[in-house]
Design an enzyme around this catalytic site. Sequence first.
Site, mmCIF file in Angstrom:
data_model
loop_
_atom_site.group_PDB
_atom_site.id
_atom_site.type_symbol
_atom_site.label_atom_id
_atom_site.label_comp_id
_atom_site.label_asym_id
_atom_site.label_seq_id
_atom_site.Cartn_x
_atom_site.Cartn_y
_atom_site.Cartn_z
ATOM 1 N N GLU A 94 0.820 -1.206 0.000
ATOM 2 C CA GLU A 94 0.000 0.000 0.000
ATOM 3 C C GLU A 94 0.855 1.257 0.000
ATOM 4 O O GLU A 94 1.939 1.271 0.583
ATOM 5 C CB GLU A 94 -0.876 0.022 1.261
ATOM 6 C CG GLU A 94 -1.822 -1.148 1.331
ATOM 7 C CD GLU A 94 -2.697 -1.107 2.576
ATOM 8 O OE1 GLU A 94 -2.850 -0.028 3.172
ATOM 9 O OE2 GLU A 94 -3.220 -2.170 2.935
ATOM 10 N N CYS A 107 3.308 8.309 1.257
ATOM 11 C CA CYS A 107 3.685 7.385 2.322
ATOM 12 C C CYS A 107 3.931 6.031 1.652
ATOM 13 O O CYS A 107 3.026 5.469 1.038
ATOM 14 C CB CYS A 107 2.543 7.297 3.327
ATOM 15 S SG CYS A 107 2.824 6.072 4.610
ATOM 16 N N CYS A 114 4.892 -7.238 7.804
ATOM 17 C CA CYS A 114 5.847 -6.748 8.801
ATOM 18 C C CYS A 114 5.961 -7.804 9.885
ATOM 19 O O CYS A 114 4.982 -8.480 10.194
ATOM 20 C CB CYS A 114 5.339 -5.439 9.400
ATOM 21 S SG CYS A 114 6.457 -4.694 10.611
ATOM 22 N N CYS A 118 3.341 -5.220 16.324
ATOM 23 C CA CYS A 118 2.647 -4.200 17.135
ATOM 24 C C CYS A 118 1.142 -4.517 17.143
ATOM 25 O O CYS A 118 0.543 -4.764 16.100
ATOM 26 C CB CYS A 118 2.894 -2.802 16.572
ATOM 27 S SG CYS A 118 4.634 -2.329 16.569
ATOM 28 N N CYS A 121 -1.544 -2.571 14.906
ATOM 29 C CA CYS A 121 -1.215 -2.324 13.502
ATOM 30 C C CYS A 121 -1.698 -3.447 12.587
ATOM 31 O O CYS A 121 -1.442 -4.624 12.843
ATOM 32 C CB CYS A 121 0.292 -2.150 13.355
ATOM 33 S SG CYS A 121 0.816 -1.845 11.656
ATOM 34 N N GLY A 161 5.516 -2.287 6.853
ATOM 35 C CA GLY A 161 6.882 -2.770 7.033
ATOM 36 C C GLY A 161 7.721 -1.931 7.969
ATOM 37 O O GLY A 161 7.364 -0.807 8.327
ATOM 38 N N GLU A 162 8.846 -2.497 8.371
ATOM 39 C CA GLU A 162 9.787 -1.813 9.248
ATOM 40 C C GLU A 162 11.062 -1.555 8.433
ATOM 41 O O GLU A 162 11.820 -2.485 8.143
ATOM 42 C CB GLU A 162 10.079 -2.709 10.476
ATOM 43 C CG GLU A 162 11.254 -2.293 11.328
ATOM 44 C CD GLU A 162 11.240 -0.836 11.775
ATOM 45 O OE1 GLU A 162 10.205 -0.355 12.285
ATOM 46 O OE2 GLU A 162 12.271 -0.160 11.588
ATOM 47 N N SER A 193 10.457 6.040 9.443
ATOM 48 C CA SER A 193 9.840 5.734 10.731
ATOM 49 C C SER A 193 10.244 4.342 11.204
ATOM 50 O O SER A 193 10.221 3.387 10.435
ATOM 51 C CB SER A 193 8.318 5.814 10.579
ATOM 52 O OG SER A 193 7.688 5.609 11.821
ATOM 53 N N SER A 216 8.422 5.439 16.639
ATOM 54 C CA SER A 216 7.087 5.091 17.128
ATOM 55 C C SER A 216 7.190 4.739 18.606
ATOM 56 O O SER A 216 7.672 3.676 18.960
ATOM 57 C CB SER A 216 6.541 3.905 16.335
ATOM 58 O OG SER A 216 6.500 4.247 14.981
ATOM 59 N N LEU A 217 6.740 5.651 19.428
ATOM 60 C CA LEU A 217 6.915 5.494 20.874
ATOM 61 C C LEU A 217 5.676 4.843 21.490
ATOM 62 O O LEU A 217 5.756 3.784 22.098
ATOM 63 C CB LEU A 217 7.183 6.870 21.484
ATOM 64 C CG LEU A 217 7.913 6.938 22.800
ATOM 65 C CD1 LEU A 217 9.229 6.184 22.756
ATOM 66 C CD2 LEU A 217 8.177 8.403 23.169
ATOM 67 N N ASN A 292 -5.942 4.682 14.857
ATOM 68 C CA ASN A 292 -6.951 4.192 13.925
ATOM 69 C C ASN A 292 -7.470 2.856 14.415
ATOM 70 O O ASN A 292 -6.688 1.987 14.793
ATOM 71 C CB ASN A 292 -6.333 4.013 12.534
ATOM 72 C CG ASN A 292 -6.151 5.343 11.837
ATOM 73 O OD1 ASN A 292 -7.108 6.072 11.626
ATOM 74 N ND2 ASN A 292 -4.907 5.659 11.524
ATOM 75 N N CYS A 335 -2.063 2.271 7.438
ATOM 76 C CA CYS A 335 -1.349 1.178 6.775
ATOM 77 C C CYS A 335 -1.893 -0.222 7.048
ATOM 78 O O CYS A 335 -2.304 -0.537 8.144
ATOM 79 C CB CYS A 335 0.119 1.228 7.147
ATOM 80 S SG CYS A 335 0.427 1.048 8.891
HETATM 81 N N1 SAH Z 1 7.501 0.083 11.168
HETATM 82 C C1 SAH Z 1 7.670 1.490 11.197
HETATM 83 C C2 SAH Z 1 6.963 2.247 10.087
HETATM 84 C C3 SAH Z 1 5.614 1.782 9.643
HETATM 85 S S1 SAH Z 1 4.259 2.081 10.707
HETATM 86 C C4 SAH Z 1 7.241 2.018 12.557
HETATM 87 O O1 SAH Z 1 6.808 1.246 13.388
HETATM 88 O O2 SAH Z 1 7.420 3.196 12.811
HETATM 89 C C5 SAH Z 1 3.971 3.804 10.614
HETATM 90 C C6 SAH Z 1 3.351 4.392 11.853
HETATM 91 O O3 SAH Z 1 1.964 4.045 11.954
HETATM 92 C C7 SAH Z 1 4.000 3.925 13.140
HETATM 93 O O4 SAH Z 1 4.154 5.005 14.010
HETATM 94 C C8 SAH Z 1 2.964 2.953 13.651
HETATM 95 O O5 SAH Z 1 3.115 2.702 15.016
HETATM 96 C C9 SAH Z 1 1.683 3.653 13.278
HETATM 97 N N2 SAH Z 1 0.481 2.851 13.310
HETATM 98 C C10 SAH Z 1 0.297 1.576 12.944
HETATM 99 N N3 SAH Z 1 -0.972 1.174 13.143
HETATM 100 C C11 SAH Z 1 -1.631 2.238 13.646
HETATM 101 C C12 SAH Z 1 -2.967 2.467 14.073
HETATM 102 N N4 SAH Z 1 -3.874 1.507 14.025
HETATM 103 N N5 SAH Z 1 -3.265 3.700 14.538
HETATM 104 C C13 SAH Z 1 -2.350 4.670 14.597
HETATM 105 N N6 SAH Z 1 -1.070 4.530 14.218
HETATM 106 C C14 SAH Z 1 -0.711 3.318 13.757
#
Ligand code: SAH
Length: 351
Positions: A94, A107, A114, A118, A121, A161-162, A193, A216-217, A292, A335
């Site tokens: 995507e 983006c 991935c 998380c 996600c 992806g990461e 990111s 991503s904290l 989201n 994503c």
């Molecule tokens: N793997 C990398 C980049 C891809 S994710 C990372 O973790 O940063 C891009 C961003 O979207 C990250 O900050 C991730 O934590 C966030 N993200 C993923 N799913 C989400 C959701 N359901 N709501 C809000 N942010 C989300």
Amino acid sequence: MSLVTDIKSMNNDEIRQLCSDLGLPKFRADQLYSWLQKAGVSSYDEMTNISKDLRQTLSEKYPLHCCEIELKRVSKIDGTVKYLFRLHDGEFIESVLMKYKYGYTLCISSQVGCKMGCMFCASTKSGCVRNLSAGEMIGQIHAAQRDMNIRVSHVVIMGMGEPLDNFDNAMRFLALAGDDKGLNLGMRNISLSTCGIVPRMYELMEKNLQITLSVSLHAPENELRSKIMPVNRKYPLDELMKVCRLYAKKTSRRISFEYAMIAGFNDSPECAKRLAQLVKGMLCHVNLIPANEIDESSHKRSGEKALKTFCDILSSQGVNVTVRRSLGSDIDASCGQLRSRHEKQSPSGRE
Ligand code: SAH
């Protein structure tokens, strides 16, 4: 010898080498490179200043793969465009195109799926299928530019992806994207990111790039963070914050911390205070994102009030903070959602 075999991932020197192996002069190589990287053609047939014979030879030896549009959704609210691209091997990724005052931001994805796991996600729910090549990352930009007839001026590697789990290809992508004979994107217009793969962050720091590093904290303390981000069990917050501080110091670039606000989980005033403590005195910016909601997880996004209180506490502690505007909420723009729904509809991966 280069290990890269797909022609869209090759840099100018590698294309020159490839051409020299075929007995072709440098200027021909530079024409080819420009078609591949700057124009972003989807077929050799578009390379009008290259002979038919040579195009034929090249297409046999070096098949040109590009991102085919499988699905496209345009937001009625803000014009955001979400693409589901089909890759040459039938996998899907995507990308999301957003319009801002300063131009178009794309983006992009860095992997098919991935493996970071998380909880909130959608991209990670069926694991990581494979890495994307640098050419496939570039290809997303070309495909969006071609489809919309626009120039993408900013890129965020925040799709599926990461990127630091696909380190070499991500670095190759940055070099290609920044090349003035290619897309010529300024490094300052690119954000990468990461969920916090600490050793790779040190490696990135050594490259001293001018990109924006987003981290991503999503939680200000280990217990909470480990619950939603398995990576935290391997690289806990103290190690993460240590590399962030060093990174900001060494590159003089402000780190952007992403914080997805999940109702009743990480959005209390107490969490805000802890977060302020954590980033105190650091060259950084905190981006609050109402989480989201996705099919695969029951978490709910924080309400307006919790968001505002949280934001105010951070501001009052001197932290640079913004609430990210949600774009494309009517088109599953965050994503992984489109791909996972598409795969559910057509389990073979194709329709
Ligand atoms: N793997 C990398 C980049 C891809 S994710 C990372 O973790 O940063 C891009 C961003 O979207 C990250 O900050 C991730 O934590 C966030 N993200 C993923 N799913 C989400 C959701 N359901 N709501 C809000 N942010 C989300």
